[in-house]
Write a protein that holds these residues in place. Structure first.
Motif, PDB file in Angstrom:
ATOM      1  N   VAL A   1      -5.534   4.939   5.693  1.00  0.00           N
ATOM      2  CA  VAL A   1      -4.791   3.693   5.497  1.00  0.00           C
ATOM      3  C   VAL A   1      -3.456   3.747   6.243  1.00  0.00           C
ATOM      4  O   VAL A   1      -2.973   2.740   6.766  1.00  0.00           O
ATOM      5  CB  VAL A   1      -4.577   3.390   3.994  1.00  0.00           C
ATOM      6  CG1 VAL A   1      -3.432   4.175   3.391  1.00  0.00           C
ATOM      7  CG2 VAL A   1      -4.325   1.902   3.773  1.00  0.00           C
TER       8      VAL A   1
ATOM      9  N   ALA B   1      -9.884   1.476   3.950  1.00  0.00           N
ATOM     10  CA  ALA B   1      -9.257   2.634   3.326  1.00  0.00           C
ATOM     11  C   ALA B   1      -8.682   2.297   1.951  1.00  0.00           C
ATOM     12  O   ALA B   1      -8.673   3.155   1.049  1.00  0.00           O
ATOM     13  CB  ALA B   1      -8.162   3.182   4.232  1.00  0.00           C
ATOM     14  N   THR B   2      -8.195   1.078   1.764  1.00  0.00           N
ATOM     15  CA  THR B   2      -7.685   0.671   0.452  1.00  0.00           C
ATOM     16  C   THR B   2      -8.804   0.630  -0.579  1.00  0.00           C
ATOM     17  O   THR B   2      -8.649   1.109  -1.711  1.00  0.00           O
ATOM     18  CB  THR B   2      -6.992  -0.703   0.552  1.00  0.00           C
ATOM     19  OG1 THR B   2      -5.900  -0.609   1.472  1.00  0.00           O
ATOM     20  CG2 THR B   2      -6.458  -1.143  -0.801  1.00  0.00           C
TER      21      THR B   2
ATOM     22  N   ILE C   1      -7.067  -0.810   7.224  1.00  0.00           N
ATOM     23  CA  ILE C   1      -6.355  -0.858   5.940  1.00  0.00           C
ATOM     24  C   ILE C   1      -7.289  -1.325   4.823  1.00  0.00           C
ATOM     25  O   ILE C   1      -7.300  -0.757   3.721  1.00  0.00           O
ATOM     26  CB  ILE C   1      -5.132  -1.791   6.044  1.00  0.00           C
ATOM     27  CG1 ILE C   1      -4.064  -1.159   6.951  1.00  0.00           C
ATOM     28  CG2 ILE C   1      -4.544  -2.085   4.666  1.00  0.00           C
ATOM     29  CD1 ILE C   1      -2.906  -2.080   7.281  1.00  0.00           C
TER      30      ILE C   1
ATOM     31  N   ASP D   1       0.819  -1.215   0.000  1.00  0.00           N
ATOM     32  CA  ASP D   1       0.000   0.000   0.000  1.00  0.00           C
ATOM     33  C   ASP D   1       0.850   1.262   0.000  1.00  0.00           C
ATOM     34  O   ASP D   1       0.502   2.257  -0.649  1.00  0.00           O
ATOM     35  CB  ASP D   1      -0.929   0.001   1.225  1.00  0.00           C
ATOM     36  CG  ASP D   1      -2.059  -0.997   1.093  1.00  0.00           C
ATOM     37  OD1 ASP D   1      -2.364  -1.399  -0.043  1.00  0.00           O
ATOM     38  OD2 ASP D   1      -2.634  -1.395   2.124  1.00  0.00           O
TER      39      ASP D   1
ATOM     40  N   CYS E   1      -6.013  -5.087  -0.828  1.00  0.00           N
ATOM     41  CA  CYS E   1      -6.985  -5.624   0.131  1.00  0.00           C
ATOM     42  C   CYS E   1      -6.861  -7.134   0.311  1.00  0.00           C
ATOM     43  O   CYS E   1      -7.166  -7.662   1.390  1.00  0.00           O
ATOM     44  CB  CYS E   1      -8.417  -5.337  -0.352  1.00  0.00           C
ATOM     45  SG  CYS E   1      -8.905  -3.633  -0.242  1.00  0.00           S
TER      46      CYS E   1
ATOM     47  N   TRP F   1      -8.146   9.276   2.222  1.00  0.00           N
ATOM     48  CA  TRP F   1      -8.103   7.821   2.381  1.00  0.00           C
ATOM     49  C   TRP F   1      -6.701   7.336   2.732  1.00  0.00           C
ATOM     50  O   TRP F   1      -6.540   6.372   3.492  1.00  0.00           O
ATOM     51  CB  TRP F   1      -8.600   7.129   1.119  1.00  0.00           C
ATOM     52  CG  TRP F   1     -10.082   7.097   0.967  1.00  0.00           C
ATOM     53  CD1 TRP F   1     -10.835   7.661  -0.028  1.00  0.00           C
ATOM     54  CD2 TRP F   1     -11.024   6.466   1.845  1.00  0.00           C
ATOM     55  NE1 TRP F   1     -12.175   7.429   0.180  1.00  0.00           N
ATOM     56  CE2 TRP F   1     -12.318   6.691   1.318  1.00  0.00           C
ATOM     57  CE3 TRP F   1     -10.899   5.737   3.027  1.00  0.00           C
ATOM     58  CZ2 TRP F   1     -13.466   6.207   1.930  1.00  0.00           C
ATOM     59  CZ3 TRP F   1     -12.045   5.258   3.649  1.00  0.00           C
ATOM     60  CH2 TRP F   1     -13.302   5.486   3.102  1.00  0.00           C
ATOM     61  N   ARG F   2      -5.672   8.025   2.208  1.00  0.00           N
ATOM     62  CA  ARG F   2      -4.308   7.581   2.498  1.00  0.00           C
ATOM     63  C   ARG F   2      -3.887   7.931   3.928  1.00  0.00           C
ATOM     64  O   ARG F   2      -3.075   7.225   4.528  1.00  0.00           O
ATOM     65  CB  ARG F   2      -3.313   8.148   1.478  1.00  0.00           C
ATOM     66  CG  ARG F   2      -3.438   7.429   0.133  1.00  0.00           C
ATOM     67  CD  ARG F   2      -2.274   7.681  -0.785  1.00  0.00           C
ATOM     68  NE  ARG F   2      -1.032   7.089  -0.319  1.00  0.00           N
ATOM     69  CZ  ARG F   2      -0.736   5.787  -0.347  1.00  0.00           C
ATOM     70  NH1 ARG F   2      -1.612   4.915  -0.822  1.00  0.00           N
ATOM     71  NH2 ARG F   2       0.433   5.361   0.083  1.00  0.00           N
TER      72      ARG F   2
END
Length: 523
Positions: A141, A115-116, A112, A49, A217, A137-138
């Protein structure tokens, strides 16, 4: 409600030492392998990621900005995960000491996964642009990724045997290398699959970056059940929950012993508290780390990690710029070839440098020791960054292949060196009640270095023209490697020592009693 039983203090201390001795001297078995795999899958996902964005941002520039992503947006997207990681490392580090390792483990993977998926499905909106959505979102994550650092490190170290603890922790961390490699491989597969449509219309790169991000994911989903079902570490049960009965029961379950001679399951539910246990608190935290012998360890691990991540992420998240500056990845007027070459370049660098470096550490850390490997890695990285920085144009003009070899060697000696050991040592040197917090603080300082490096890289690299100041950045990274080298002398060697020996506390130790003696008595 469970009854609290009082027993003679010395007897409780003896039982505590005996339980710890069983963990420290256990034969390496399936449980240890399972613990490494469960923790390692998380680090595979973390690296995937984090470093997939290195290949995604050039695609975003081609799709939405007709060439290159504006520098402020490129910076925002890349630094967002590091900012979130800092929050996750410090926050989850504290919570794992406060609430327990088991209770927190798995939550970070859920974050994670969500958010991914959020990143891969992001789009333009009236009030929120695609880059802004990705940044949000990052950050999220990153919080999940940050939580994985102290949790996985501490759980692995507290379950590990003394003579294999470093190798087990290094093996968990080495899964980052496979995650980093997989980003390049998945990108190549996707670019090959969509080649014709991308050549016809570069906007079809939109499919590639979304699938590339979303793939992260899958490994997280595989690991989440096993994380949620992993037992609490016996050390936490002993030294924080303060339940000797439960700890003895958990040790026997983990090591698959015959429990008949120890206690029944009913007995394990009875809280047998040891009044000698030091409880964690803000005042005790200050008292412990106000001692120089303890503070210097926290300071040394934190500054070493800061120095390492300044270079590691300054380089790792900007490989595409460096490859472009030596005319390796950029193909004018051909977006597909530019993306393809960037993915090939990243794959080559990982295969030649990063991946071998991780696994050399795994196989040598118990022989060479953590500190020796860290000193070697910092020294060689400083030398290589200095060569690349001061002779940048000469090497680039003489041979691109030579440049890539030298650049790959910097990756090798960062991973056969401080990138692994800065993760291992903070998981060993603090007492159980602050082990996760200490690791989180050290790791968080590392991410501060990554944030500063990313901001500095973006601000400096184009100062005298496009990518013209990269040599000066490499020289700065060499300086940080030297600082990391010097602060390493504040850190104790942890090879062959129990976690209790490393905490700079008496920990009920007796000059006539050892872990091995405790184990012998149980036999």
């Amino acid at each position: 409600m469970s009854a609290v039983h009082k027993v003679d203090n010395e007897d409780l201390n003896e039982r505590r030492r005996a339980a710890l001795a069983k963990i420290d001297n256990a034969e390496f078995g399936w449980f240890h392998i399972r613990a490494c795999l469960v923790a390692g899958v998380g680090f595979f996902t973390d690296a995937y990621d984090l470093f997939a964005i290195n290949l995604v941002t050039p695609m975003l520039g081609m799709i939405y900005y007709g060439g290159t992503l504006p520098s402020d947006l490129d910076l925002g997207i890349k630094v967002a995960a590091s900012a979130g990681t800092f929050l996750g490392q410090v926050g989850f580090g504290y919570l794992a000491d406060r609430l327990g390792r088991k209770r927190m483990y798995g939550i970070e993977l859920m974050i994670i996964i969500v958010a991914t998926l959020g990143q891969s499905l992001s789009g333009h909106g009236v009030s929120l642009s695609l880059p802004a959505s990705l940044i949000i979102w990052r950050v999220i994550v990153g919080i999940g990724i940050g939580g994985d650092y102290p949790l996985s490190a501490v759980i692995t170290s507290e379950f590990a045997t003394t003579n294999r603890r470093g190798a087990m922790m290094a093996a968990v961390f080495a899964m980052q290398g496979f995650g980093y490699l997989t980003t390049g491989i998945v990108a190549l597969i996707l670019l090959a699959a969509f080649k014709d449509s991308i050549m016809a219309n570069p906007a079809n790169l939109d499919y590639v970056w979304r699938i590339l991000i979303g793939f992260g994911c899958i490994p997280a989903c595989v690991a989440i059940y096993f994380r949620l079902t992993i037992p609490e570490t016996p050390r936490y049960v002993l030294d924080v929950e303060n339940n000797v009965n439960r700890a003895e029961h958990d040790v026997s379950v983990v090591l698959k012993e015959n429990r008949n001679h120890l206690q029944s399951d009913d007995d394990s539910e009875k809280v047998l508290a040891n009044p000698s246990i030091v409880r964690g608190s803000s005042s005790d935290f200050i008292a412990y780390f106000s001692k120089w012998q303890n503070f210097k360890v926290l300071f040394g691990t934190a500054v070493a990690w800061f120095c390492l991540d300044t270079a590691f992420y300054g380089i790792g998240l900007n490989n595409s710029f460096i490859l472009s500056s030596i005319n390796f990845s950029s193909v004018k007027g051909d977006d597909w070839s530019t993306c393809w070459n960037a993915a090939v370049g990243q794959t080559i660098i990982v295969l030649m440098g990063s991946l071998p470096g991780y696994w050399v550490t795994v196989f040598t850390v118990e022989r060479l020791g953590r500190v020796r490997i860290q000193l070697l890695g910092f020294f060689m990285s400083a030398v290589l960054f200095a060569i690349l920085g001061f002779a940048y144009n000469q090497i680039r003009n003489y041979s691109i292949a030579l440049f890539i070899v030298l650049f790959s060697l910097t990756q090798f000696f960062q991973n056969f060196g401080p990138n692994a050991t800065t993760f291992i040592i903070p998981g060993e040197v603090f007492p159980t009640r602050y082990r996760s917090t200490g690791h989180g603080i050290a790791a968080g300082c590392g991410k501060l270095g990554a944030i500063i490096a990313q901001v500095g890289f973006t601000q400096i690299k184009d100062k005298n023209g496009t990518n013209a100041s990269i040599p000066q950045l490499l020289e700065i990274f060499a300086l940080f490697m030297l600082i990391g080298l010097f602060v390493t002398f504040l850190i104790p060697e942890t090879k062959g020592k129990t976690l209790e020996e490393l905490s700079n506390e008496d920990d009920f130790a007796s000059p006539t009693y050892s872990h091995n003696n405790a184990l012998d008595e149980q036999k």
